[in-house]
Design a protein around this motif. Sequence first.
Motif, PDB file in Angstrom:
ATOM      1  N   SER A 140      -7.537   0.795   1.509  1.00  0.00           N
ATOM      2  CA  SER A 140      -6.866   1.467   0.396  1.00  0.00           C
ATOM      3  C   SER A 140      -6.823   0.613  -0.872  1.00  0.00           C
ATOM      4  O   SER A 140      -7.495   0.903  -1.861  1.00  0.00           O
ATOM      5  CB  SER A 140      -5.445   1.874   0.807  1.00  0.00           C
ATOM      6  OG  SER A 140      -4.751   2.470  -0.265  1.00  0.00           O
ATOM      7  N   ARG A 141      -6.057  -0.456  -0.861  1.00  0.00           N
ATOM      8  CA  ARG A 141      -5.897  -1.262  -2.067  1.00  0.00           C
ATOM      9  C   ARG A 141      -7.204  -1.891  -2.522  1.00  0.00           C
ATOM     10  O   ARG A 141      -7.534  -1.874  -3.714  1.00  0.00           O
ATOM     11  CB  ARG A 141      -4.827  -2.341  -1.834  1.00  0.00           C
ATOM     12  CG  ARG A 141      -3.411  -1.805  -1.778  1.00  0.00           C
ATOM     13  CD  ARG A 141      -2.420  -2.805  -1.217  1.00  0.00           C
ATOM     14  NE  ARG A 141      -2.599  -2.979   0.230  1.00  0.00           N
ATOM     15  CZ  ARG A 141      -1.789  -3.706   1.001  1.00  0.00           C
ATOM     16  NH1 ARG A 141      -0.761  -4.347   0.456  1.00  0.00           N
ATOM     17  NH2 ARG A 141      -1.992  -3.802   2.298  1.00  0.00           N
TER      18      ARG A 141
ATOM     19  N   ASP B 127       0.859  -1.186   0.000  1.00  0.00           N
ATOM     20  CA  ASP B 127       0.000   0.000   0.000  1.00  0.00           C
ATOM     21  C   ASP B 127       0.897   1.238   0.000  1.00  0.00           C
ATOM     22  O   ASP B 127       1.098   1.890   1.019  1.00  0.00           O
ATOM     23  CB  ASP B 127      -0.923  -0.005   1.221  1.00  0.00           C
ATOM     24  CG  ASP B 127      -1.888   1.178   1.217  1.00  0.00           C
ATOM     25  OD1 ASP B 127      -2.053   1.797   0.162  1.00  0.00           O
ATOM     26  OD2 ASP B 127      -2.460   1.479   2.286  1.00  0.00           O
TER      27      ASP B 127
ATOM     28  N   SER C 150     -10.282  -0.908  -1.929  1.00  0.00           N
ATOM     29  CA  SER C 150     -11.233   0.092  -2.431  1.00  0.00           C
ATOM     30  C   SER C 150     -10.826   0.590  -3.810  1.00  0.00           C
ATOM     31  O   SER C 150     -11.680   0.860  -4.659  1.00  0.00           O
ATOM     32  CB  SER C 150     -11.373   1.256  -1.447  1.00  0.00           C
ATOM     33  OG  SER C 150     -10.153   1.909  -1.217  1.00  0.00           O
ATOM     34  N   ALA C 151      -9.508   0.696  -4.071  1.00  0.00           N
ATOM     35  CA  ALA C 151      -9.055   1.090  -5.406  1.00  0.00           C
ATOM     36  C   ALA C 151      -9.478   0.058  -6.446  1.00  0.00           C
ATOM     37  O   ALA C 151      -9.956   0.405  -7.542  1.00  0.00           O
ATOM     38  CB  ALA C 151      -7.535   1.260  -5.411  1.00  0.00           C
TER      39      ALA C 151
ATOM     40  N   PHE D  98      -2.882   5.602  -6.051  1.00  0.00           N
ATOM     41  CA  PHE D  98      -3.966   4.812  -6.626  1.00  0.00           C
ATOM     42  C   PHE D  98      -5.041   5.707  -7.245  1.00  0.00           C
ATOM     43  O   PHE D  98      -5.651   5.354  -8.257  1.00  0.00           O
ATOM     44  CB  PHE D  98      -4.581   3.901  -5.564  1.00  0.00           C
ATOM     45  CG  PHE D  98      -3.643   2.855  -5.025  1.00  0.00           C
ATOM     46  CD1 PHE D  98      -2.559   2.428  -5.766  1.00  0.00           C
ATOM     47  CD2 PHE D  98      -3.849   2.290  -3.770  1.00  0.00           C
ATOM     48  CE1 PHE D  98      -1.692   1.450  -5.279  1.00  0.00           C
ATOM     49  CE2 PHE D  98      -3.001   1.321  -3.273  1.00  0.00           C
ATOM     50  CZ  PHE D  98      -1.910   0.904  -4.018  1.00  0.00           C
TER      51      PHE D  98
ATOM     52  N   PRO E 290      -8.356   5.087  -0.932  1.00  0.00           N
ATOM     53  CA  PRO E 290      -7.195   4.738  -1.765  1.00  0.00           C
ATOM     54  C   PRO E 290      -6.106   5.799  -1.600  1.00  0.00           C
ATOM     55  O   PRO E 290      -6.418   6.991  -1.506  1.00  0.00           O
ATOM     56  CB  PRO E 290      -7.768   4.753  -3.187  1.00  0.00           C
ATOM     57  CG  PRO E 290      -9.252   4.652  -3.031  1.00  0.00           C
ATOM     58  CD  PRO E 290      -9.564   5.323  -1.732  1.00  0.00           C
TER      59      PRO E 290
END
Length: 291
Positions: free
Chosen positions: A229-230, A193, A232-233, A267, A263
């Motif tokens: 983060s990852r 991330d 949701s991207a 991203f 994100p």
Amino acid sequence: MGELALCTSTELYNILNQSTKFSRLAEPNYLCLLDARSKREYNESHVITGRRVKQDESMQFLLPESIELASMKYCVVYDSRTNSLEGEGPALECAKVISQVCHKPVLVLRGGYEEFSAYYHFFRSQKVFWMPQEIDDFQPYPIEIIHGLLYMGDQSQANDHHIHKDLKIKSEVNVSLEPIQLSMPILHISVPDSCDSDLLQFFSTICDFIDCHMAPNSAVLVSSTLGISRSSAVIIAYLIHSRRWTLQEAWSHVRKCKTNMRPNRGFVQQLSEWEKTVLGHQITDISEPRF
């Protein structure tokens, strides 16, 4: 005085499953979930953490005691099967009473307990009193992005066999450095991330995987370490691909489902490039503060 608004079963499910380090249900001013059905129906089964609303001798609903309704983020009322804000019914009558002291809209569950419990049988309960420690220990489920088909979660949820069974998850996209050992199709995208990580190169592969494995009674879970983060991207990229939504539209939908999704900035830039690739040109201005 607050207004009344309808709330879908998916929206209530996601409200129940919001979390930071712990479930947000542990926050005293987060959710007031009220059951306007009869005492017999409530005792037989109700939505987890729901409390029955009492009535006076003339059958008028009373404000629940020891609850600061004015400061609640969510007030949700349900009965057996109310589907509209028009007409009459226990949920509407109760919601009108509650709205007199609420500053935010009072949500009426569309389809009531019958629809919600049919979709999420594992959230049925007979428990009336919850100790603070029990709420602290509540384990949230993954957030539902597309009803019954696509979910977003963290590493612990990705490894939970009970969650897989309850949500009918048959495949996973794991976007983290830690692999998952499960007897199901798994697409493992090993990236940190970091703003320097390149997720864009994997978006097409991920979307193809989800398209191939997502079907009725065969849901897909997208997970990352914290599910913020990852994952949701990746979910936003998939919605741009599958729904032909703009980045802004996909972002708003995921934000509504999971309020603390975020994100990283790298991203976000890659999602802007993906929007251009899928839709032919960049539409969303990612310099706006929301991004």
